[in-house]
Design a protein around this motif. Sequence first.
Motif, short mmCIF file in Angstrom:
data_model
loop_
_atom_site.label_atom_id
_atom_site.label_comp_id
_atom_site.label_asym_id
_atom_site.label_seq_id
_atom_site.Cartn_x
_atom_site.Cartn_y
_atom_site.Cartn_z
N CYS A 60 2.32 8.69 4.73
CA CYS A 60 2.08 7.77 3.62
C CYS A 60 1.85 6.36 4.15
N ILE A 61 0.97 5.65 3.49
CA ILE A 61 0.76 4.23 3.76
C ILE A 61 1.37 3.49 2.57
N GLY A 62 2.35 2.65 2.83
CA GLY A 62 3.00 1.89 1.77
C GLY A 62 2.74 0.41 1.96
N VAL A 63 2.40 -0.27 0.87
CA VAL A 63 2.12 -1.71 0.93
C VAL A 63 2.91 -2.40 -0.17
N GLN A 64 3.53 -3.50 0.20
CA GLN A 64 4.20 -4.35 -0.78
C GLN A 64 3.70 -5.77 -0.57
N GLY A 65 3.51 -6.48 -1.64
CA GLY A 65 3.06 -7.86 -1.55
C GLY A 65 3.22 -8.54 -2.89
N LYS A 66 2.72 -9.74 -2.95
CA LYS A 66 2.83 -10.51 -4.19
C LYS A 66 1.44 -11.01 -4.56
N TYR A 67 1.13 -10.95 -5.84
CA TYR A 67 -0.11 -11.50 -6.36
C TYR A 67 0.27 -12.38 -7.54
N ARG A 68 0.08 -13.68 -7.35
CA ARG A 68 0.50 -14.66 -8.35
C ARG A 68 1.99 -14.47 -8.64
N LYS A 69 2.35 -14.19 -9.90
CA LYS A 69 3.77 -14.02 -10.21
C LYS A 69 4.21 -12.55 -10.16
N TYR A 70 3.33 -11.66 -9.73
CA TYR A 70 3.61 -10.22 -9.76
C TYR A 70 3.90 -9.65 -8.37
N TYR A 71 4.85 -8.75 -8.34
CA TYR A 71 5.08 -7.95 -7.13
C TYR A 71 4.17 -6.73 -7.25
N VAL A 72 3.49 -6.41 -6.19
CA VAL A 72 2.52 -5.33 -6.20
C VAL A 72 2.91 -4.30 -5.14
N GLU A 73 2.86 -3.04 -5.51
CA GLU A 73 3.12 -1.95 -4.57
C GLU A 73 1.96 -0.97 -4.61
N LEU A 74 1.51 -0.61 -3.43
CA LEU A 74 0.45 0.38 -3.27
C LEU A 74 1.00 1.47 -2.36
N GLN A 75 0.82 2.70 -2.76
CA GLN A 75 1.25 3.82 -1.94
C GLN A 75 0.11 4.82 -1.85
N VAL A 76 -0.27 5.14 -0.61
CA VAL A 76 -1.40 6.05 -0.39
C VAL A 76 -0.89 7.28 0.35
N GLU A 77 -1.12 8.44 -0.25
CA GLU A 77 -0.80 9.71 0.38
C GLU A 77 -2.11 10.44 0.63
N LYS A 78 -2.02 11.62 1.19
CA LYS A 78 -3.21 12.38 1.61
C LYS A 78 -4.23 12.58 0.48
N ASN A 79 -3.76 12.88 -0.73
CA ASN A 79 -4.68 13.22 -1.81
C ASN A 79 -4.62 12.32 -3.03
N GLU A 80 -3.71 11.35 -3.02
CA GLU A 80 -3.58 10.46 -4.17
C GLU A 80 -3.03 9.11 -3.74
N PHE A 81 -3.18 8.14 -4.64
CA PHE A 81 -2.59 6.84 -4.38
C PHE A 81 -2.06 6.28 -5.70
N SER A 82 -1.13 5.36 -5.59
CA SER A 82 -0.56 4.76 -6.78
C SER A 82 -0.46 3.25 -6.58
N ILE A 83 -0.60 2.55 -7.70
CA ILE A 83 -0.49 1.10 -7.71
C ILE A 83 0.44 0.72 -8.84
N GLY A 84 1.44 -0.07 -8.51
CA GLY A 84 2.36 -0.58 -9.50
C GLY A 84 2.50 -2.08 -9.35
N TYR A 85 2.80 -2.75 -10.45
CA TYR A 85 3.00 -4.20 -10.40
C TYR A 85 3.95 -4.60 -11.52
N ASP A 86 4.67 -5.66 -11.29
CA ASP A 86 5.58 -6.18 -12.29
C ASP A 86 6.06 -7.55 -11.85
N ALA A 87 6.50 -8.36 -12.77
CA ALA A 87 7.02 -9.68 -12.43
C ALA A 87 8.37 -9.56 -11.72
#
Length: 116
Positions: A60-87
């Motif tokens: 899995c490739i996991g990414v965490q970061g911030k965009y403006r006032k939001y925390y952003v998480e990206l997770q990439v697996e072999k066949n799918e990926f997910s993106i979540g964000y929240d303040a």
Amino acid sequence: MLFQTKKKEIKCYLENASVPLSAFDGLLSDYMSGELKAGLLKLGVEKPEIHIDWLDDYRCIGVQGKYRKYYVELQVEKNEFSIGYDADEPDDPQIYLLETKEQVYSVLEDILKKLS
């Protein structure tokens, strides 16, 4: 291969990967070259932290970061990926079928534009 570092294992894996690379392998290659981090910074993700889970039965490739006032998480697996964000803390990510590496960047860009 017993004492190799994770990056050496990934490099060896990519050197032996089928061509053309799968979407996951393409993103893994972007990680190794620095293009993944550069792409995230270009989209406006501040201080992206990238973590690779590299186990025999789970990768899995996991990414965490911030965009403006939001925390952003990206997770990439072999066949799918997910993106979540929240303040506060992303905990309800949208899940997508992984088709191309460009798709991951495009979907992330679209979501970040909505947060602007």
